[in-house]
Design an enzyme around this catalytic site. Sequence first.
Site, mmCIF file in Angstrom:
data_model
loop_
_atom_site.group_PDB
_atom_site.id
_atom_site.type_symbol
_atom_site.label_atom_id
_atom_site.label_comp_id
_atom_site.label_asym_id
_atom_site.label_seq_id
_atom_site.Cartn_x
_atom_site.Cartn_y
_atom_site.Cartn_z
ATOM 1 N N GLU A 175 0.807 -1.224 0.000
ATOM 2 C CA GLU A 175 0.000 0.000 0.000
ATOM 3 C C GLU A 175 0.841 1.276 0.000
ATOM 4 O OE1 GLU A 175 -0.887 -2.664 1.779
ATOM 5 O OE2 GLU A 175 -2.894 -3.127 1.019
ATOM 6 N N HIS A 228 -11.874 -4.859 8.343
ATOM 7 C CA HIS A 228 -12.306 -4.693 6.951
ATOM 8 C C HIS A 228 -13.626 -3.942 6.837
ATOM 9 C CE1 HIS A 228 -9.195 -7.632 6.118
ATOM 10 N NE2 HIS A 228 -9.356 -7.429 4.820
#
Lengths: 307, 325
Positions: free
Chosen positions: B60, B129
């Site tokens: 990321e 999540h």
Amino acid sequence: MMEIRFFEEKVEELYLMKGLITGPAHLYFGEEAVAVGVASALKEGDLIISNHRGHGHALAKDIPMKEVMAELFGKATGTCKGLGGSMHVAISPERGSLFASAIVGSGIPIAVGVALAFKYEKSDRVIAVFFGDGAVNTGAFHEAVNMAAIWNLPVILVCENNMYAIGMKAEKAVALKNLAERALGYGIPGVIVDGNNPIAVWLATKEVVEKARKGCGPTFLECKTYRLKGHGIYDQARYRLRDEVEAWLKKDPIINFKKNLIGLNVLSESDVKAIEEEIKSELEEAVAFAQNSPILPFEELKNYVYA
Amino acid sequence: MRELTYGEAIREALRNALIKNPKVFLIGEDIGAYGGAFKITNSFLEEFGAERVKDTPISEAAIVGAAIGAALMGLKPIAEIMYMDFIPICLEQLANQAAKIRFMSGGKLKVPIIVRTQYSLGRAHGAQHSQFIPSWFLQVPGLKVALPSTPYDAKGLFNQALKDDNPVLYVECSLLYRVKGPVPEEDYTIPFGKADVKKEGEDVTVVAISRMVHEALAAANILEEKGLSIEVIDPRTIQPLDIEAIIDSVKKTGRVIIAEDDCKTGGVGAEIAALIVEKAFDYLDAPITRVAAPDIPIPFSPKLELEYMPNKDKIIQAVNSLLKG
């Protein structure tokens, strides 16, 4: 190299004696051959990304001394209008010095993005990113090197192994003999070079730059050198052993290079003197320029937050 | 006007950008061969090729860093961070680099990247999540943050982000991907910092963010049957924030509820409430009320997650207690 050395001596004097420079200036004493060697091996259109220890990178890229000095003074005439300071002095895209990140390791992914753009635009430009031995232990380094490797990007990863990450010795931070061995894990070449020898750095960089230009991808270039002073200007570096410092003082890149050039009759003693005088007078002008420059009005700061 | 889903509207905006501007490219995990974790970029790899739809390793920080570098070179990268929960992994690049580069360079550089992400609250994805954490970015000058709630806003705000020379965090809500609404075929833009009155009303203002716009509208419809008139305002971007539009509404209704999927403490609602107090205290007829998630990580168990989530019933409760007081 002499320009960088004299500049740093002046910065130290202005900080310690006169208090004219404040903040955490990170001096480049002893590492001059790396900046000069790498910068000389790049062509017009190539770029560098610098880091928190960027005075040497800036001067090696021919950013005018007065702009660099003014930035250290926080003045509106500085390379970043006084908003970047010592850790961002090397921001001058028009002179091939694109950006300087003061977060260790974080300039590396950005350099990878620049290289990605070079490839995207099908140009043969190359980017060199400078970082210290400390940066090879950050996540950003690993992610970025891997990405550069899988995409075969034209980026030269210039590791200035000055043996210390603040006070942490590189040999205690990494269980490898040479940092360049890290490159193997990513499937790219790792090259070790004497970072105190500008010709060695220049030759090695030239070779890997040409490879990158031809599409052969990134190289990890470990320049072994030594930070002759503390991490920042405020740091007395008492964690170093005297023998170690003395051994490295004997390898001072400037003294040795000067000796070699005189020995080879490339330069005479009086040539060296003349160069020194020229730098000193330029330096005095730079300090006067910085001192006499205005500071950006506070109300203007908001204009720099958003484009 | 034709109707598209929220997901289709985003897909159309992305596709048009790739067709019209050769400087645009996409970069992110599983956006190519896999078609995107939510299938937004499905078949883009075949249509535009691997240079423009760049599948990345799970990295990321390097995804955002690479987008920054490419943007510095004049490209228009659109990075995808699969879940908003993964933004902290690249927060350094986003907050310290992308948002500050213009300032630190004295205005020499600009970073026109778009970082697309989504939150999946309500889909039993568990605590790592599902998070909605837009308030983290209120403290980052230099970023812009867009939170589309409808298909129309999704396309218009995305097109605006394409034109913007600053880093834009564009936060989608995966529960909304199948929500349908009118979307013009042409490429229109919605300016940043301009709130939208999703429904006009007289009695209470509900400032609703992202998914909560739909909950607020559902609550307003139910309350309308009881003779109450609720105004629903969607700020659409929280950075910049159209506080004037919110103040105008508060001046009209005198009562305000801020509804969001973020945790209550330090949420976007806290900032909006503070601004209302600063600018329109005298117009308030009741305390400002926040309908937000509790300050606990998101539970997995679907029934517990449902209880955790702010919803129309909680908004109705808040309206009722406001009017009682």
